[in-house]
Scaffold this motif. Sequence first.
Motif, mmCIF file in Angstrom:
data_model
loop_
_atom_site.group_PDB
_atom_site.id
_atom_site.type_symbol
_atom_site.label_atom_id
_atom_site.label_comp_id
_atom_site.label_asym_id
_atom_site.label_seq_id
_atom_site.Cartn_x
_atom_site.Cartn_y
_atom_site.Cartn_z
ATOM 1 N N SER A 1 -3.078 47.109 -21.241
ATOM 2 C CA SER A 1 -2.496 48.339 -20.696
ATOM 3 C C SER A 1 -1.396 48.056 -19.672
ATOM 4 C CB SER A 1 -3.588 49.206 -20.056
ATOM 5 O OG SER A 1 -4.170 48.537 -18.951
ATOM 6 N N LEU A 2 -1.231 46.810 -19.270
ATOM 7 C CA LEU A 2 -0.170 46.497 -18.314
ATOM 8 C C LEU A 2 1.184 46.607 -19.004
ATOM 9 C CD1 LEU A 2 -1.630 43.464 -16.320
ATOM 10 C CD2 LEU A 2 -1.553 45.862 -15.661
ATOM 11 N N GLN A 3 2.106 47.303 -18.361
ATOM 12 C CA GLN A 3 3.421 47.545 -18.945
ATOM 13 C C GLN A 3 4.529 46.781 -18.229
ATOM 14 O OE1 GLN A 3 3.590 49.444 -21.737
ATOM 15 N NE2 GLN A 3 1.361 49.707 -21.598
ATOM 16 N N ASP A 4 4.181 45.918 -17.292
ATOM 17 C CA ASP A 4 5.184 45.187 -16.517
ATOM 18 C C ASP A 4 6.013 44.286 -17.437
ATOM 19 O OD1 ASP A 4 4.057 45.456 -13.403
ATOM 20 O OD2 ASP A 4 2.522 45.550 -14.956
ATOM 21 N N ALA A 5 7.312 44.221 -17.166
ATOM 22 C CA ALA A 5 8.220 43.479 -18.038
ATOM 23 C C ALA A 5 7.918 41.983 -18.060
ATOM 24 C CB ALA A 5 9.666 43.712 -17.588
ATOM 25 N N ASN A 6 7.285 41.454 -17.005
ATOM 26 C CA ASN A 6 7.038 40.006 -16.956
ATOM 27 C C ASN A 6 5.678 39.623 -17.530
ATOM 28 O OD1 ASN A 6 5.509 41.042 -14.773
ATOM 29 N ND2 ASN A 6 5.664 39.107 -13.648
#
Length: 466
Positions: A178-183
């Motif tokens: 569920s993490l949407q961070d670009a990195n």
Amino acid sequence: MKYLSTRGGMAPLPFCDILLEGLAPDGGLTLPASLPKLSSVQLEAWRNLDYADLAAQVLGLFIDDMTPEALQRMTRAAYAPSVFPRIAPVKPLSSGLSLLGLSEGPTLAFKDMAMQFLGEVFEAVLAQRGQTLNILGATSGDTGSAAEYALRGKKGVAVFMLSPHGRMSDFQRAQMYSLQDANIHNLAVRGVFDECQDIVKALSGDLAFKSAHHLGAVNSINWARIAAQVVYYVWGWLRMTHLPGEEVSFAVPSGNFGNILAGHIARQMGLPIRRLVLATNENNVLEEFFRTGVYRPRSARQTLATSSPSMDISRASNFERFIFDLVGRDPRRVVTLMQELKQNGQFDLSALKPKFTAEYGFVAGSSSHADRLQTIRSVHQEAGVLIDPHTADGVKVAREHLEDGVPMLVLETALPAKFSATIEEATGIRPPVPEALADLSRREQRVRIIDCSVQQVADYVQQHAL
């Protein structure tokens, strides 16, 4: 403090250099050239410190290439109340057993205890050096989410986390994907954890690829993880004792051998640990070694899917560090054993069995699905406490090794909410989910499903690396 490789092929390096490397260039694992020693005077002086300041003191024994002030800033950020509302509380059970609550962090698993420090130290060292780092890791469930939550949004770092497709709990998958961070990049591999780990080792061992893409590691092959885990053994001992020299035993659910290795390091440093009680699930390669002296990893096909899935591991990536000590810190012997393992699928150190307990304090046992259901049920009935399946494995084996007058601390692995199906099967109770994660199952998930292929992972990293 300088660091060497278990295989002898690396020049001595300071902490900040090995922090960014993961595997040593010769394929071995890094560890201190000699361990610092803890004195009873030192331990007593630490008795009233909070966790963050204790961490700065313990980690300072391993890290001398940054200032004490900088290190303390990092530990105070990593272990702030906003990150850990409660930190490592002792939870009494019954019959001389207590839990050391290591799962009060953002991902509800003990991995947060070390990973939050890694997030701080990675960002600081990379900024100081003007470098970037691409973390390549494998997870059986908890390492991945702990790493991603610690490194999400951090400058100069990208995370590529491999997980076994379909072999984690729904909660574990949702936490990571569920993490949407670009990195943050999640790769679900059609295989088991050991195969994910093999891909990581293959790419980390390809020195040209590793150098070109600035690969680092965040799982427990990274020494910083082990050093940060030593802290909570000291913390737990200080909370269970009143006088210098009193002994405490620790029971540790074990898959990759990193968590209990930190206890071994603490004991070798002089912390008064009586027994290190290793608990496995049905994938009992480590228990078999301590019972027979033969290390015989299973194949991917032989690795069982169990109700304590984070321990569904048959090749413990940290075990080499213990073997290094067991054979007298002789890197040539380690290389020979690793060659035997590759050629024959096992190695035999049964001649050294007398040292396992007498010199190093290890005892071991295993637990089945029926065992963990019964243990979860009995702990709830006796103490009113819900425990997760991995912690239940630890409690089951701990009960078999209780000694009069010696407190036994079981290292809690995760909160029960991460494994609600097993908790409900055992007790009929649905464990509560912390409010911050109440909507987790409804969050959009982002994951790439790939074949069990070194080349496919290499191609993805090449396309997305910083």
